[in-house]
Structures are given as C-alpha cells and as structure tokens.
Write an enzyme that holds these catalytic residues in place. Structure first.
Site, PDB file in Angstrom:
ATOM      1  N   GLY A  39       0.769  -1.050  -0.006  1.00 47.85           N
ATOM      2  CA  GLY A  39      -0.044  -0.011   0.055  1.00 47.85           C
ATOM      3  C   GLY A  39       0.792   1.355   0.064  1.00 47.85           C
ATOM      4  O   GLY A  39       2.025   1.465  -0.340  1.00 47.85           O
ATOM      5  N   CYS A  41       2.017   3.162   2.508  1.00 51.47           N
ATOM      6  CA  CYS A  41       3.034   2.982   3.702  1.00 51.47           C
ATOM      7  C   CYS A  41       4.506   2.343   2.866  1.00 51.47           C
ATOM      8  O   CYS A  41       5.598   3.251   3.068  1.00 51.47           O
ATOM      9  CB  CYS A  41       2.531   1.916   4.653  1.00 51.47           C
ATOM     10  SG  CYS A  41       3.828   1.401   5.875  1.00 51.47           S
ATOM     11  N   ALA A 113     -11.064  -4.231  -6.805  1.00 52.63           N
ATOM     12  CA  ALA A 113     -12.304  -4.922  -6.222  1.00 52.63           C
ATOM     13  C   ALA A 113     -13.678  -4.162  -6.254  1.00 52.63           C
ATOM     14  O   ALA A 113     -13.264  -2.845  -6.312  1.00 52.63           O
ATOM     15  CB  ALA A 113     -12.233  -5.386  -4.842  1.00 52.63           C
ATOM     16  N   GLY A 174       1.552  22.416   7.002  1.00 55.40           N
ATOM     17  CA  GLY A 174       2.757  21.958   7.949  1.00 55.40           C
ATOM     18  C   GLY A 174       2.187  21.002   8.822  1.00 55.40           C
ATOM     19  O   GLY A 174       2.409  21.059  10.080  1.00 55.40           O
ATOM     20  N   GLY A 175       1.614  19.848   8.273  1.00 56.10           N
ATOM     21  CA  GLY A 175       1.324  18.752   8.869  1.00 56.10           C
ATOM     22  C   GLY A 175       2.270  17.753   9.035  1.00 56.10           C
ATOM     23  O   GLY A 175       3.475  18.135   8.555  1.00 56.10           O
ATOM     24  N   GLU A 196       1.186  27.140   6.663  1.00 52.77           N
ATOM     25  CA  GLU A 196       0.335  26.526   7.282  1.00 52.77           C
ATOM     26  C   GLU A 196      -0.924  27.397   7.509  1.00 52.77           C
ATOM     27  O   GLU A 196      -0.642  28.690   8.090  1.00 52.77           O
ATOM     28  CB  GLU A 196       0.834  26.027   8.473  1.00 52.77           C
ATOM     29  CG  GLU A 196      -0.221  25.568   9.523  1.00 52.77           C
ATOM     30  CD  GLU A 196      -0.892  24.165   9.020  1.00 52.77           C
ATOM     31  OE1 GLU A 196      -0.489  23.675   8.552  1.00 52.77           O
ATOM     32  OE2 GLU A 196      -2.019  24.371   9.169  1.00 52.77           O
ATOM     33  N   ALA A 305       0.388   3.913  10.083  1.00 54.98           N
ATOM     34  CA  ALA A 305       0.411   2.548   9.576  1.00 54.98           C
ATOM     35  C   ALA A 305       0.258   1.624  10.821  1.00 54.98           C
ATOM     36  O   ALA A 305      -0.311   0.512  10.440  1.00 54.98           O
ATOM     37  CB  ALA A 305       1.621   2.299   8.879  1.00 54.98           C
ATOM     38  N   HIS A 431      22.233   2.186  30.824  1.00 53.06           N
ATOM     39  CA  HIS A 431      22.885   3.327  31.027  1.00 53.06           C
ATOM     40  C   HIS A 431      24.039   3.140  29.978  1.00 53.06           C
ATOM     41  O   HIS A 431      24.662   2.204  30.297  1.00 53.06           O
ATOM     42  CB  HIS A 431      23.107   3.900  32.141  1.00 53.06           C
ATOM     43  CG  HIS A 431      24.133   5.063  32.372  1.00 53.06           C
ATOM     44  ND1 HIS A 431      23.642   6.433  32.230  1.00 53.06           N
ATOM     45  CD2 HIS A 431      25.280   5.131  32.566  1.00 53.06           C
ATOM     46  CE1 HIS A 431      24.494   7.014  32.275  1.00 53.06           C
ATOM     47  NE2 HIS A 431      25.707   6.377  32.339  1.00 53.06           N
TER      48      HIS A 431
HETATM   49  C1  LIG Z   1       4.277  10.486   2.467  1.00 49.65           C
HETATM   50  C2  LIG Z   1       3.794   9.726   3.625  1.00 49.65           C
HETATM   51  C3  LIG Z   1       4.635   9.454   4.673  1.00 49.65           C
HETATM   52  C4  LIG Z   1       4.138   8.536   5.611  1.00 49.65           C
HETATM   53  N1  LIG Z   1       4.811   8.367   6.831  1.00 49.65           N
HETATM   54  C5  LIG Z   1       4.181   7.579   7.829  1.00 49.65           C
HETATM   55  C6  LIG Z   1       5.130   7.155   8.816  1.00 49.65           C
HETATM   56  O1  LIG Z   1       6.453   7.397   8.911  1.00 49.65           O
HETATM   57  N2  LIG Z   1       4.565   6.371   9.801  1.00 49.65           N
HETATM   58  C7  LIG Z   1       3.119   6.021   9.575  1.00 49.65           C
HETATM   59  O2  LIG Z   1       2.809   5.258  10.818  1.00 49.65           O
HETATM   60  N3  LIG Z   1       2.305   6.439   8.660  1.00 49.65           N
HETATM   61  C8  LIG Z   1       3.024   7.316   7.648  1.00 49.65           C
HETATM   62  N4  LIG Z   1       2.168   7.497   6.594  1.00 49.65           N
HETATM   63  C9  LIG Z   1       0.643   7.037   6.643  1.00 49.65           C
HETATM   64  C10 LIG Z   1       0.661   5.417   6.291  1.00 49.65           C
HETATM   65  O3  LIG Z   1       1.416   5.406   4.812  1.00 49.65           O
HETATM   66  C11 LIG Z   1      -0.735   5.125   6.314  1.00 49.65           C
HETATM   67  O4  LIG Z   1      -1.474   5.530   7.528  1.00 49.65           O
HETATM   68  C12 LIG Z   1      -0.949   3.729   5.976  1.00 49.65           C
HETATM   69  O5  LIG Z   1      -0.423   3.339   4.690  1.00 49.65           O
HETATM   70  C13 LIG Z   1      -2.387   3.291   6.049  1.00 49.65           C
HETATM   71  O6  LIG Z   1      -2.520   1.998   5.781  1.00 49.65           O
HETATM   72  P1  LIG Z   1      -3.848   1.203   5.082  1.00 49.65           P
HETATM   73  O7  LIG Z   1      -3.666  -0.153   5.171  1.00 49.65           O
HETATM   74  O8  LIG Z   1      -4.935   1.789   5.714  1.00 49.65           O
HETATM   75  O9  LIG Z   1      -4.027   1.812   3.516  1.00 49.65           O
HETATM   76  P2  LIG Z   1      -2.876   2.062   2.173  1.00 49.65           P
HETATM   77  O10 LIG Z   1      -1.636   1.949   2.610  1.00 49.65           O
HETATM   78  O11 LIG Z   1      -3.390   3.281   1.533  1.00 49.65           O
HETATM   79  O12 LIG Z   1      -3.418   0.764   1.245  1.00 49.65           O
HETATM   80  C14 LIG Z   1      -4.618   0.565   0.785  1.00 49.65           C
HETATM   81  C15 LIG Z   1      -4.384  -0.141  -0.408  1.00 49.65           C
HETATM   82  O13 LIG Z   1      -5.684  -0.375  -0.835  1.00 49.65           O
HETATM   83  C16 LIG Z   1      -5.519  -0.455  -2.301  1.00 49.65           C
HETATM   84  N5  LIG Z   1      -6.882  -0.431  -2.835  1.00 49.65           N
HETATM   85  C17 LIG Z   1      -7.935   0.727  -2.899  1.00 49.65           C
HETATM   86  N6  LIG Z   1      -9.041   0.639  -3.108  1.00 49.65           N
HETATM   87  C18 LIG Z   1      -8.897  -0.743  -3.960  1.00 49.65           C
HETATM   88  C19 LIG Z   1      -9.839  -1.590  -4.528  1.00 49.65           C
HETATM   89  N7  LIG Z   1     -10.985  -1.106  -5.054  1.00 49.65           N
HETATM   90  N8  LIG Z   1      -9.240  -2.733  -5.002  1.00 49.65           N
HETATM   91  C20 LIG Z   1      -8.098  -3.266  -4.830  1.00 49.65           C
HETATM   92  N9  LIG Z   1      -7.144  -2.330  -3.988  1.00 49.65           N
HETATM   93  C21 LIG Z   1      -7.618  -1.221  -3.554  1.00 49.65           C
HETATM   94  C22 LIG Z   1      -4.677   0.630  -2.634  1.00 49.65           C
HETATM   95  O14 LIG Z   1      -3.987   0.324  -4.115  1.00 49.65           O
HETATM   96  C23 LIG Z   1      -3.456   0.354  -1.440  1.00 49.65           C
HETATM   97  O15 LIG Z   1      -2.526  -0.276  -1.864  1.00 49.65           O
HETATM   98  C24 LIG Z   1       2.789   8.159   5.639  1.00 49.65           C
HETATM   99  C25 LIG Z   1       1.796   8.579   4.461  1.00 49.65           C
HETATM  100  C26 LIG Z   1       2.532   9.294   3.507  1.00 49.65           C
HETATM  101  C27 LIG Z   1       1.604   9.712   2.508  1.00 49.65           C
END
Ligand SMILES: Cc1cc2nc3c(=O)[nH]c(=O)nc-3n(C[C@H](O)[C@H](O)[C@H](O)COP(=O)(O)OP(=O)(O)OC[C@H]3O[C@@H](n4cnc5c(N)ncnc54)[C@H](O)[C@@H]3O)c2cc1C
Length: 446
Positions: A39, A41, A113, A174-175, A196, A305, A431
């Site tokens: 995904g 992440c 899906a 600035g998030g 921001e 994640a 330590h």
């Molecule tokens: C630049 C950036 C940096 C980040 N850094 C961090 C970090 O350091 N630490 C952290 O904890 N989080 C971080 N995050 C957030 C983290 O990536 C997300 O919270 C996490 O990926 C969410 O996981 P998820 O399984 O909910 O969804 P996702 O990882 O978004 O995965 C969802 C998947 O579903 C698939 N999908 C969607 N619809 C369909 C469909 N109809 N059929 C088949 N497949 C489908 C998509 O292709 C995708 O692969 C970051 C995000 C970004 C954008």
C-alpha cells in the site's frame, strides 16, 4: 465452489497484516490489491521517505564530521543514487510481504475490487465470503485552491521521485507529511518555506514540545495563519496576518492532509455507513453490516500505518472470536520524522485539564542524557510527561529531539497498560541511553 472465510480489499499495512493474522489462524483468505503489496506505507509513504531521510541525515552529519574527529573531503549529495537506495529498500520489503502471504497461505488477487452487498468482485471473479475487511486506505487531499492541481505542482507521491533537490521549495501544509518533506529537503540545502493555514502546527501535540520542535528547525521558514489564494506557475499567492504576498519557488508541494478512500464501487449501495470522513466503525472495527469490517486510513480514525495494523489485529480477533479486543485509540503513538523528530502518546496537559483530570507534569531536556549529548551536541530537545495527580497513572509522554520516534513505544506500553510512575521507576533502564530520560523525567513527579 467453496467460499473463502475472509476477503480483504487493499494490501496496505491494514490489509496485509489482517491477511497474515487470519491466514495464520487457519482461515481461508483472499487479499485483493490493485497496485503493489504494501500500500501507501511501503510504496509511497513511511518507507520511501525514511530511506531518503536516512541518506539526507547521513549527508547532513558528514558536514560537521570534523568536530567528531572525522576528516574527509566535502560531502556531495546524489539524489538519484539515494532514490536507487530507496527503491532497493522498498523492493526488499514488498517481496517480503509476498513471502509472508505465501507462508500464511493467503491467496493474493491482483485487480480492482468492487462490492455488491456481501459479494466481492474483481472482473468476472466473485466471492461471497463469511467476512469482508475493507482496507482501501487514503489518498492526498487536494485543497480547492486554483492551480493546486496544475501540472508541475507536486503531491507527496511525486516529490518522492525527484532526481535533484530543488533550489527552493514551497510546502503548502505544515502537517506531519509536509514537515517531513520540509526537513528532508532543508537538509539537502533547499530553501524551504512552509505555509500553514492554522495558527499553530501539530495542534494535536503538546504546545511546549511543539515550541521546542519549532526552535530546532533549521533551513525552514515556517509561516502560520497563512491563507493561500492561488498557485500560478511557480508562484504561491497568500495572505499572512492580513498582508498579501507572493512566494516564488522552484517546486511547490501540496501536503494538505489525507482523505479516506471511500470510492470503493458498491460501498454505498451495499448500505455500509460512511461519509467523506471515512467508513463508520465501532471499537472492534465492525461496520453496520454484519460480517463487514473496515480498518486503517479508510476509517478516518487514524492516519498511521501502525494504527492500521492494530485495527487489522482487532478485526481479525473479532472474526475468529479470540477474546473481545477493542481499539484503545488513546494509546496509539504518533511521530513526526525529520532531522529533529517529534513523538507522543496519550493525553496532553491541556487535554487532561479540559477533561477535568488533575495532573502533574515534568520536563527534562534530552541533553540530560550523556549519550544524547555525545551524539547530538547541545540543541533544543525535551521530554515532557503528564501524570494523574492522584493515582500516579502515566497519561501522556511527549518527546522532541533526534531519533525520539524510537523511544515512544515505551509510552504506549505504559498508557495501554495503565502503568503508574512507580511501575516505571521500579524498572531499570540501561545506561547510557536516551531512553533513561523518559524514566528520569517521570521520576521528577512526586
Ligand atoms: C508521504 C507519507 C509518509 C508517511 N509516513 C508515515 C510514517 O512514517 N509512519 C506512519 O505510521 N504512517 C505514515 N504514513 C501514513 C501511512 O502510509 C498510512 O497510514 C498507511 O499506509 C495506511 O494503511 P492502510 O492499510 O489503511 O492503507 P494504504 O496503505 O493506503 O493501502 C490501501 C491499499 O488499498 C488498495 N486499494 C484501494 N482501493 C482498492 C480496490 N477497490 N481494489 C483493490 N485495491 C484497492 C490501494 O491500492 C492500496 O494499496 C505516511 C503517508 C504518506 C503519504
């Protein structure tokens, strides 16, 4: 045809963790992903950013290496080579997930899906499983600013593929994500300006700790209470404290947050309650439709994640009837990555007081740790702890400094298990480590 026990839509850290846990528990599982395993992440979020940040931090450290007794020719940064390192890291992890799925006997289906009640389809293949988990994640939010979606304006996905650092970068937002990219490019010598909209960055965090974070920023101009009107070519028009101004930058990044991906075909027609804020779930990740769960970013409950993976475990436990686990949202830690990191877990002092909880707090700079000082020198850093004034229960821990995201898990353990100060100070921390500071800070509370 035998129907599977569980179909999972989306293979991010929510979906693939759910698939692994369910497969390990003996369920027959189909995991559907239209893009890459892992995904956002793994492919365009947590991991690629950390690979690039590691390269940038190493480069940055080398610039002051002489002070630490390392004399070498001036370091140069090759972003294209750092990108190759990033891809190698991502590739290894994506392959690792494929291996985990095989081991857990999960069937991975590539495709998009759609849903029709409790039937899931990918093209002409359909399944009507006992349970469904929707884990479709989130996507970048495009604010309604004229020019924000013009070619050349970057999203968090596109900025990950630059082959050379820009001379200047304007970051809209600035998030957590905006500040991470701001820090990354500032370390590479880019002149960075963050605009921001809110009066303060990270409103969810403790203001004392955010203050320390802001003092630590270097090479970044941070403008708050800033309203952006338009983006035209390389110019951002905005207003700050009632004064209109233009900002010219070689690259512009829009980092205005994430929105749950609720566009799954058939979601609404299937009667699953949702809004633009996400799919509605209870604390066991159940939607209003029996046997249908939603986890991760698509719920809008948390955009991390590790939260998605925990939601996955809670949902699978509910499906297999293993205990009655619930999400304990307040014990989910958060972190902001960069040259300086910010991390927290639990209630801030302000949140606790607004709930009428009597609190005691303590603060300690991380430089109280000899190891931190040896590795980072003098600079802004802090640990702040929030404790229930009567029971001594640890309510919140907030940290700012180099590498603090690695320390916050101890706070989630304390908060998840409702530990008291005496429980923590009764444990021995090694330590010299930076982790000692958390224990020492708690021991200041009497
Ligand atoms: C630049 C950036 C940096 C980040 N850094 C961090 C970090 O350091 N630490 C952290 O904890 N989080 C971080 N995050 C957030 C983290 O990536 C997300 O919270 C996490 O990926 C969410 O996981 P998820 O399984 O909910 O969804 P996702 O990882 O978004 O995965 C969802 C998947 O579903 C698939 N999908 C969607 N619809 C369909 C469909 N109809 N059929 C088949 N497949 C489908 C998509 O292709 C995708 O692969 C970051 C995000 C970004 C954008």
């Amino acid at each position: 045809m035998n129907q599977p026990d569980l179909v999972i839509i989306g293979a991010g850290p929510g979906g693939y963790v759910a698939a692994e846990r369910a497969g390990e528990a003996g369920l027959s599982v189909i995991l559907i992903e239209e893009n890459e395993l892992g995904g956002v992440c793994l492919n365009e979020g947590c991991i690629p950013t950390k690979a690039l940040l590691h390269s940038a931090k190493t480069y940055h450290k080398l610039k002051s290496s002489a002070e630490h007794g390392i004399v070498c020719p001036p370091a140069a940064f090759d972003l294209a080579a750092a990108q190759a390192w990033k891809q190698k890291t991502v590739g290894t992890l994506v392959n690792g997930i494929a291996g985990l799925m095989k081991k857990a006997k999960v069937t991975v289906v590539k495709g998009r899906a759609s849903l029709d009640g409790k039937t899931v389809s990918v093209g002409s293949d359909t399944w009507t499983p006992k349970n469904i988990i929707i884990a479709t994640g989130s996507s970048s939010f495009m604010p309604p600013i004229p020019g924000a979606d013009a070619a050349g304006v970057l999203t968090s996905r596109q900025i990950l593929t630059l082959s050379a650092p820009p001379k200047s970068l304007a970051v809209l937002g600035g998030g957590v994500i905006g500040m991470e990219f701001a820090s990354l490019y500032a370390m590479l010598g880019t002149e960075v300006t963050v605009l921001e909209m809110l009066p303060e960055i990270f409103p969810f965090a403790d203001p004392d700790v955010v203050g320390v974070y802001k003092r630590s920023l270097s090479g970044i101009t941070l403008k708050t209470s800033c309203k952006v009107f338009s983006i035209e070519k390389s110019t951002v028009a905005f207003e700050e404290a009632g004064v209109k101004a233009d900002l010219k930058a070689e690259k512009i990044l829009v980092a205005a947050g994430r929105r749950p991906r609720i566009g799954l075909e058939g979601l609404g027609a299937s009667g699953i309650e949702h809004s633009p804020k996400g799919i509605r779930v209870d604390d066991r990740m159940r939607t209003n439709l029996p046997g249908v769960y939603a986890i991760g970013d698509v719920t809008g409950r948390s955009f991390y994640a590790h939260a998605a993976s925990r939601m996955a475990e809670v949902a699978v436990h509910d499906i297999i009837g293993k205990g009655k686990e619930k999400m304990r949202w307040h014990a989910i830690p958060w972190a902001v990555f960069g040259q300086t990191e910010l991390a927290g877990c639990g209630l801030t002092e302000t949140e606790a007081k607004s709930k009428g909880i009597p609190v005691k707090t303590a603060k300690l700079p991380l430089t109280a740790s000899g190891k931190y000082l040896a590795e980072n020198g003098v600079g802004p850093s802090v640990c702040k702890t929030v404790v229930h004034a009567e029971t001594g229960a640890v309510l919140g821990v907030f940290l700012c400094g180099a590498g603090v995201a690695e320390l916050i898990h101890s706070a989630s353990l304390m908060i998840e298990h409702e530990l008291r100060v005496a429980d923590v100070t009764g444990c021995v921390y090694p330590h010299p480590t930076v982790s000692e500071t958390v224990r020492d800070c708690l021991s200041l509370i009497r």
